[in-house]
Design a protein around this motif. Structure first.
Motif, short mmCIF file in Angstrom:
data_model
loop_
_atom_site.label_atom_id
_atom_site.label_comp_id
_atom_site.label_asym_id
_atom_site.label_seq_id
_atom_site.Cartn_x
_atom_site.Cartn_y
_atom_site.Cartn_z
N SER A 86 -17.59 -15.99 -25.41
CA SER A 86 -17.77 -14.76 -24.65
C SER A 86 -16.64 -14.57 -23.64
N ARG A 145 -13.53 -27.03 -34.29
CA ARG A 145 -14.50 -27.47 -33.29
C ARG A 145 -15.45 -26.35 -32.94
N LYS A 146 -16.73 -26.70 -32.82
CA LYS A 146 -17.74 -25.71 -32.53
C LYS A 146 -17.56 -25.21 -31.10
N LEU A 147 -17.52 -23.89 -30.93
CA LEU A 147 -17.35 -23.29 -29.61
C LEU A 147 -18.69 -22.84 -29.08
N SER A 148 -18.93 -23.08 -27.81
CA SER A 148 -20.17 -22.63 -27.20
C SER A 148 -20.13 -21.11 -27.04
N PRO A 149 -21.30 -20.46 -27.07
CA PRO A 149 -21.32 -18.99 -26.89
C PRO A 149 -20.65 -18.54 -25.60
N LYS A 150 -20.77 -19.35 -24.54
CA LYS A 150 -20.16 -18.96 -23.25
C LYS A 150 -18.64 -18.95 -23.36
N VAL A 151 -18.06 -19.98 -23.98
CA VAL A 151 -16.61 -20.02 -24.14
C VAL A 151 -16.14 -18.85 -24.98
#
Length: 452
Positions: A315, A307-313
């Motif tokens: 980080s 699953r694609k992770l958001s940059p915030k997660v």
């Protein structure tokens, strides 16, 4: 009734009258040192309490039989036309899906890998004559053989919209290799329509010819040609060419041919969690390919699993576990170019070993899965093959997974340590003060004895 005097007898902290106490410089110095020591140790303990600690374990992968793995990718192929670019997946269980289009987007690109137009949409070819099959006599009657020497003069000689004439010509791409490469012909047979007097590229900076995707039998070709010679006002023709719209049925069989031979492919596929392959190659049910001229060089802008992770997660997680996420996109930004030093029919293969990592947090005695990430190692090679060249990604998931668990600290443990720091420092300082005070008194007595 218990008297107050009896209650006072259990007092651990009996008071000394103030007039019986004595302040000293040594005591003041030790008090300052003790206070600073308490403050320093309290800060260290607070930092330790706020710092997240983790424990790592390797266990057997807990994935079930019905779980699927998502593969996200964005790749550019400078020498593969979007007309023929095809994505397929296969695995050891017998799954074999070809020409996946539902979750895939394709864009024609130039030599600089930048898109040259809007998204490319494939069109089905219903009836076709494949390369190598025998054609009807009528289909080749009156056709002209063109070469690099006479192609430009013939392609600009006739204007079907002005004089109603259509020139039927053919080019042997096995002989005129450079001419076909210049017009981005990558499969045979390919049909192009050139117009004199309505040269779209000269007028509007786009293409100077169209691709034909209709039926390749006699009736289909004749019908398409009749539509070409239908009277269309010049101003209207220019407007339609600019807008890319046709009010006739020809819109289903003609569209501008790609002005560049490259293609950017992006999207995702879902595969079973077993060893398998992601294959990108040239594929067409109506063409054959000259494999010696195909080049599957590519640039990988993005390739990841899960699953694609958001940059915030990502980080936030990396603040907890700095080393996590270093290999989930190992091939990003890598180029794999075939300079033809190993010969023709070259397939570029990538071997990927994937490991699942799960991060678990504990809150209020409950475990919660924070994220699942897939990291991989990659090894690539160029291999000569007897088949159509392709870009192959062989992936294999490890049967083991890494579990990283957050170990929260107890607040009661923090309070206990703070109390221990305060009490310990106070006690040690008191003992040192008593020793120092008695030593100084003893030294004074000795000094007085000497004077007498």
């Amino acid at each position: 009734m218990i008297s107050s005097s009896k209650i006072k007898s259990v007092d651990f902290y009996r008071k000394i009258p103030r007039d019986l106490t004595e302040a000293s410089l040594s005591g003041a110095g030790l008090s300052i040192i003790a206070a600073l020591s308490m403050l320093f140790l309290f800060g260290m303990e607070l930092n330790n309490y706020l710092t997240v600690t983790t424990s790592t374990a390797v266990i057997v992968d807990k994935s079930t039989d019905g779980d699927f793995l998502r593969i996200d990718f964005n790749m550019s192929f400078p020498s593969l036309s979007c007309e023929f670019a095809s994505i397929g997946v296969s695995d050891v269980l017998g799954t074999n899906r070809l020409n996946i289009t539902k979750t895939i987007r394709k864009f024609s690109i130039g030599p600089d890998l930048r898109p040259t137009g809007s998204e490319f949409h494939s069109m089905p070819v219903i009836n076709s004559l494949k390369h190598g099959e025998e054609a009807d006599d009528d289909s080749v009657e009156g056709s002209h053989m063109l070469t690099a020497n006479n192609f430009d003069s013939y392609s600009h000689e006739y204007d079907p919209e002005m004089d109603g004439r259509i020139l039927l010509a053919k080019v042997d791409c096995t002989e005129e290799v450079e001419l076909c490469r210049r017009h981005h012909i990558q499969a045979y047979p390919s049909i192009r329509i050139f117009r004199k007097g309505s040269d779209v590229r000269d007028d509007h900076g786009h293409h100077d010819h169209e691709s034909y995707y209709g039926d390749r039998d006699t009736d289909g070709l004749v019908k398409a040609m009749e539509e070409l010679v239908a009277p269309i006002p010049l101003e209207e023709s220019h407007k339609l060419a600019l807008d890319g719209k046709h009010k006739t049925t020809a819109e289903n069989v003609k569209r501008p041919a790609p002005k560049a031979g490259g293609c950017r492919i992006e999207g995702y596929v879902r595969v079973k969690k077993v060893p398998g392959n992601l294959i990108i190659s040239a594929r067409s049910g109506a063409h054959s390919f000259d494999t010696s001229e195909m080049n599957m060089s590519h640039v990988i802008s993005h390739l990841s699993f899960g699953r694609k992770l958001s940059p915030k997660v990502m980080s936030d997680v990396q603040r907890l576990i700095p080393y996590l996420g270093g290999s989930h996109d190992r091939l990003n930004g890598r180029s794999f170019i075939n300079h033809r030093e190993v010969g023709a029919n070259v397939t570029i293969e990538h071997y990927l070993q994937i490991v699942k990592t799960e991060v678990i947090t504990r809150r209020y005695s409950r475990e919660h899965s924070l994220l699942e990430e897939y990291e991989y190692t990659a090894h690539s090679s160029l291999v000569q093959s007897i088949y159509i060249p392709a870009a192959k990604f062989h992936f294999e998931l490890s049967p083991m997974q890494v579990v990283i668990t957050e170990d929260p600290k107890s607040f009661s443990h923090f309070i206990t340590n703070v109390c221990a720091i305060i009490g310990g420092v106070f006690t040690v300082a008191g003992i040192l003060d008593a020793i120092l005070h008695n030593t100084m008194r003893l030294m004074k007595k000795v000094e007085i004895g000497k004077n007498f």
